[in-house]
Motif scaffolding. Structure first.
Motif, PDB file in Angstrom:
ATOM      1  N   PRO A   1       0.828  -1.206   0.000  1.00 21.15           N
ATOM      2  CA  PRO A   1       0.000   0.000   0.000  1.00 21.15           C
ATOM      3  C   PRO A   1       0.868   1.264   0.000  1.00 21.15           C
ATOM      4  O   PRO A   1       2.024   1.213   0.407  1.00 21.15           O
ATOM      5  N   PRO A   2       0.272   2.377  -0.467  1.00 20.75           N
ATOM      6  CA  PRO A   2      -1.081   2.493  -1.019  1.00 20.75           C
ATOM      7  C   PRO A   2      -1.164   1.866  -2.410  1.00 20.75           C
ATOM      8  O   PRO A   2      -0.183   1.838  -3.149  1.00 20.75           O
ATOM      9  N   LEU A   3      -2.367   1.376  -2.755  1.00 22.86           N
ATOM     10  CA  LEU A   3      -2.600   0.791  -4.071  1.00 22.86           C
ATOM     11  C   LEU A   3      -3.106   1.902  -4.991  1.00 22.86           C
ATOM     12  O   LEU A   3      -4.190   2.451  -4.781  1.00 22.86           O
ATOM     13  N   ARG A   4      -2.310   2.232  -5.978  1.00 21.98           N
ATOM     14  CA  ARG A   4      -2.653   3.322  -6.897  1.00 21.98           C
ATOM     15  C   ARG A   4      -3.028   2.731  -8.251  1.00 21.98           C
ATOM     16  O   ARG A   4      -2.191   2.184  -8.955  1.00 21.98           O
ATOM     17  N   PHE A   5      -4.317   2.840  -8.576  1.00 18.74           N
ATOM     18  CA  PHE A   5      -4.844   2.336  -9.836  1.00 18.74           C
ATOM     19  C   PHE A   5      -4.962   3.487 -10.829  1.00 18.74           C
ATOM     20  O   PHE A   5      -5.323   4.600 -10.452  1.00 18.74           O
ATOM     21  N   ALA A   6      -4.695   3.197 -12.092  1.00 23.81           N
ATOM     22  CA  ALA A   6      -4.844   4.220 -13.134  1.00 23.81           C
ATOM     23  C   ALA A   6      -5.138   3.539 -14.460  1.00 23.81           C
ATOM     24  O   ALA A   6      -4.795   2.376 -14.675  1.00 23.81           O
ATOM     25  N   THR A   7      -5.792   4.276 -15.340  1.00 16.04           N
ATOM     26  CA  THR A   7      -6.036   3.786 -16.680  1.00 16.04           C
ATOM     27  C   THR A   7      -4.919   4.237 -17.606  1.00 16.04           C
ATOM     28  O   THR A   7      -4.272   5.268 -17.379  1.00 16.04           O
ATOM     29  N   ARG A   8      -4.685   3.455 -18.657  1.00 14.57           N
ATOM     30  CA  ARG A   8      -3.752   3.809 -19.720  1.00 14.57           C
ATOM     31  C   ARG A   8      -4.560   3.869 -21.018  1.00 14.57           C
ATOM     32  O   ARG A   8      -4.686   2.875 -21.726  1.00 14.57           O
ATOM     33  N   PRO A   9      -5.126   5.011 -21.350  1.00 14.19           N
ATOM     34  CA  PRO A   9      -6.020   5.075 -22.511  1.00 14.19           C
ATOM     35  C   PRO A   9      -5.305   4.737 -23.822  1.00 14.19           C
ATOM     36  O   PRO A   9      -4.186   5.193 -24.070  1.00 14.19           O
ATOM     37  N   ALA A  10      -5.977   3.916 -24.639  1.00 14.53           N
ATOM     38  CA  ALA A  10      -5.496   3.568 -25.984  1.00 14.53           C
ATOM     39  C   ALA A  10      -4.045   3.095 -25.980  1.00 14.53           C
ATOM     40  O   ALA A  10      -3.298   3.349 -26.922  1.00 14.53           O
ATOM     41  N   ALA A  11      -3.648   2.367 -24.945  1.00 12.47           N
ATOM     42  CA  ALA A  11      -2.248   1.991 -24.786  1.00 12.47           C
ATOM     43  C   ALA A  11      -1.830   0.804 -25.642  1.00 12.47           C
ATOM     44  O   ALA A  11      -0.643   0.634 -25.930  1.00 12.47           O
ATOM     45  N   LEU A  12      -2.789  -0.036 -26.046  1.00 10.10           N
ATOM     46  CA  LEU A  12      -2.439  -1.310 -26.668  1.00 10.10           C
ATOM     47  C   LEU A  12      -3.064  -1.454 -28.047  1.00 10.10           C
ATOM     48  O   LEU A  12      -4.268  -1.273 -28.224  1.00 10.10           O
ATOM     49  N   ARG A  13      -2.235  -1.796 -29.021  1.00  8.53           N
ATOM     50  CA  ARG A  13      -2.714  -2.154 -30.355  1.00  8.53           C
ATOM     51  C   ARG A  13      -3.077  -3.641 -30.349  1.00  8.53           C
ATOM     52  O   ARG A  13      -2.229  -4.474 -30.038  1.00  8.53           O
ATOM     53  N   VAL A  14      -4.315  -3.955 -30.659  1.00  4.77           N
ATOM     54  CA  VAL A  14      -4.776  -5.339 -30.650  1.00  4.77           C
ATOM     55  C   VAL A  14      -5.193  -5.738 -32.054  1.00  4.77           C
ATOM     56  O   VAL A  14      -5.799  -4.940 -32.783  1.00  4.77           O
ATOM     57  N   ARG A  15      -4.892  -6.986 -32.419  1.00  7.50           N
ATOM     58  CA  ARG A  15      -5.351  -7.533 -33.691  1.00  7.50           C
ATOM     59  C   ARG A  15      -6.142  -8.804 -33.447  1.00  7.50           C
ATOM     60  O   ARG A  15      -5.801  -9.594 -32.563  1.00  7.50           O
ATOM     61  N   ILE A  16      -7.186  -8.989 -34.256  1.00  9.29           N
ATOM     62  CA  ILE A  16      -7.992 -10.203 -34.193  1.00  9.29           C
ATOM     63  C   ILE A  16      -8.257 -10.697 -35.609  1.00  9.29           C
ATOM     64  O   ILE A  16      -8.042  -9.974 -36.592  1.00  9.29           O
ATOM     65  N   SER A  17      -8.750 -11.905 -35.723  1.00  5.51           N
ATOM     66  CA  SER A  17      -9.179 -12.443 -37.012  1.00  5.51           C
ATOM     67  C   SER A  17     -10.396 -11.667 -37.503  1.00  5.51           C
ATOM     68  O   SER A  17     -11.314 -11.385 -36.720  1.00  5.51           O
ATOM     69  N   PRO A  18     -10.446 -11.349 -38.796  1.00  3.63           N
ATOM     70  CA  PRO A  18     -11.627 -10.643 -39.310  1.00  3.63           C
ATOM     71  C   PRO A  18     -12.882 -11.508 -39.310  1.00  3.63           C
ATOM     72  O   PRO A  18     -13.978 -11.003 -39.564  1.00  3.63           O
ATOM     73  N   ARG A  19     -12.749 -12.778 -38.992  1.00  3.97           N
ATOM     74  CA  ARG A  19     -13.910 -13.667 -38.927  1.00  3.97           C
ATOM     75  C   ARG A  19     -14.441 -13.842 -37.513  1.00  3.97           C
ATOM     76  O   ARG A  19     -15.380 -14.612 -37.293  1.00  3.97           O
ATOM     77  N   HIS A  20     -13.869 -13.124 -36.544  1.00  2.95           N
ATOM     78  CA  HIS A  20     -14.331 -13.190 -35.163  1.00  2.95           C
ATOM     79  C   HIS A  20     -15.294 -12.044 -34.878  1.00  2.95           C
ATOM     80  O   HIS A  20     -15.360 -11.080 -35.641  1.00  2.95           O
ATOM     81  N   PRO A  21     -16.049 -12.110 -33.766  1.00  2.00           N
ATOM     82  CA  PRO A  21     -17.121 -11.118 -33.537  1.00  2.00           C
ATOM     83  C   PRO A  21     -16.657  -9.676 -33.442  1.00  2.00           C
ATOM     84  O   PRO A  21     -17.375  -8.760 -33.868  1.00  2.00           O
ATOM     85  N   GLY A  22     -15.499  -9.425 -32.812  1.00  2.00           N
ATOM     86  CA  GLY A  22     -14.985  -8.066 -32.735  1.00  2.00           C
ATOM     87  C   GLY A  22     -15.559  -7.215 -31.630  1.00  2.00           C
ATOM     88  O   GLY A  22     -15.238  -6.027 -31.527  1.00  2.00           O
TER      89      GLY A  22
END
Length: 323
Positions: free
Chosen positions: A281-302
């Motif tokens: 402690p202390p536990l400090r939480f934070a967001t990292r906006p748009a931090a990760l580039r992700v790729r998926i199959s175009p045949r998946h739901p998305g």
């Protein structure tokens, strides 16, 4: 963003959620945990099928440092990463990918595959997920962190198992919070005294459950509870449930915020993306906006089930962010 003429029908469908076509990587690397999910990757021969597609497959051995292996791969020229394993190992590799700005592919070879579900990967199509490397679509999503440690799904504190079964929590909304937490939490243990202040300025000093997620979970739709309508809001989802007491206010509350601090008098046992850890402690939480580039199959739901239900306030277009 409007579909481009070059898109095929599957890509045009996915463009509603922010996915766009991407050029194949030159040197992709896939890390494979052969024991994850009861040996799902080994049974599906993921490593062999990846190599057939020109993807370097690294099969993990017990005791290997996955973070170090990923960093070594970057130094050797890797320009895309994938992970076939559980959510904890996905987060490790994704953190390195995010740090170096290279795309990340989720191959759903874990037990529960929560991240795969929410990012829109078909959890039952392990081999098909490899198509993300060869003709995938890409978008950017948020990550979250606690004390500098990145996570994709959530960090959980407290003893939700007993709380869910307790008759003291009769309020329907509170039970929904608890039941949702039970669906998505990883291992957690009895927490020491935890303290936080919510978005209304109220103090919480006798907490049974704290769940902090990378974007909020859908809490009001039973068919989609336990999934996140978006991974691109730039917000943490926070669920806090107090021990029942004499206060007239409900003991449970959910809200969103870009950061949160939780205090405790001693180290805190937590579950982070399904992995048991100890946090100082202390536990400090934070967001990292748009931090990760992700790729998926175009045949998946998305998109996750809750995104596909078009929940109020979460139109499909908000599911992804483009830089």
């Amino acid at each position: 963003m409007l579909p481009t003429p070059a898109m095929n029908p599957s890509q045009r469908q996915l463009s509603r959620y922010g996915w766009q076509p991407a050029d194949p990587p030159r040197r992709p690397v896939l890390f494979v945990n052969p024991g994850s999910g009861g040996g799902k990757a080994a049974h599906a021969r993921v490593a062999e099928r990846a190599r057939e597609k020109g993807i370097e497959a690294v099969i993990l051995a017990p005791g290997q440092d996955l973070d170090a292996l990923a960093r070594e791969a970057v130094a050797a020229g890797a320009d895309a990463f994938g992970m076939a394993g559980g959510d904890g190992s996905l987060a490790v590799v994704a953190a390195v990918a995010a740090a170096h700005g290279i795309p990340f592919v989720c191959v759903p070879a874990g037990t529960r595959n929560h991240f795969a579900l929410d990012v829109g990967v078909d959890r039952h199509d392990v081999i098909g997920a490899l198509d993300a490397f060869t003709d995938g679509v890409e978008r950017q999503i948020d990550m979250a962190e606690v004390n500098g440690r990145a996570f994709l799904n959530n960090a959980s504190l407290g003893i939700y198992g007993d709380a869910v079964r307790s008759p003291a929590y009769r309020d329907a909304k509170v039970r929904t919070l608890l039941e949702t937490a039970a669906e998505v939490m990883g291992p957690s243990a009895e927490a020491p005294a935890l303290y936080l202040v919510d978005d209304l300025g109220r103090e919480h000093r006798d907490l049974v459950v704290v769940l902090v997620s990378n974007n909020p979970y859908a809490l009001d739709r039973p068919l989609a509870r336990g999934t996140r309508p978006t991974l691109g809001s730039g917000q943490l989802g926070i669920v806090a449930v107090d021990a029942p007491g004499d206060s007239p206010r409900p003991p449970g509350r959910a809200w969103s915020a870009p950061r949160l601090e939780v205090s405790a008098p001693q180290p805190v046992h937590a579950g982070i993306d399904g992995e048991a850890v100890e946090l100082s402690p202390p536990l400090r939480f934070a967001t990292r906006p748009a931090a990760l580039r992700v790729r998926i199959s175009p045949r998946h739901p998305g998109a996750s089930p809750s995104a596909r239900l078009r929940l109020p306030g979460h139109p499909p277009r908000s599911q992804g962010r483009r830089g």
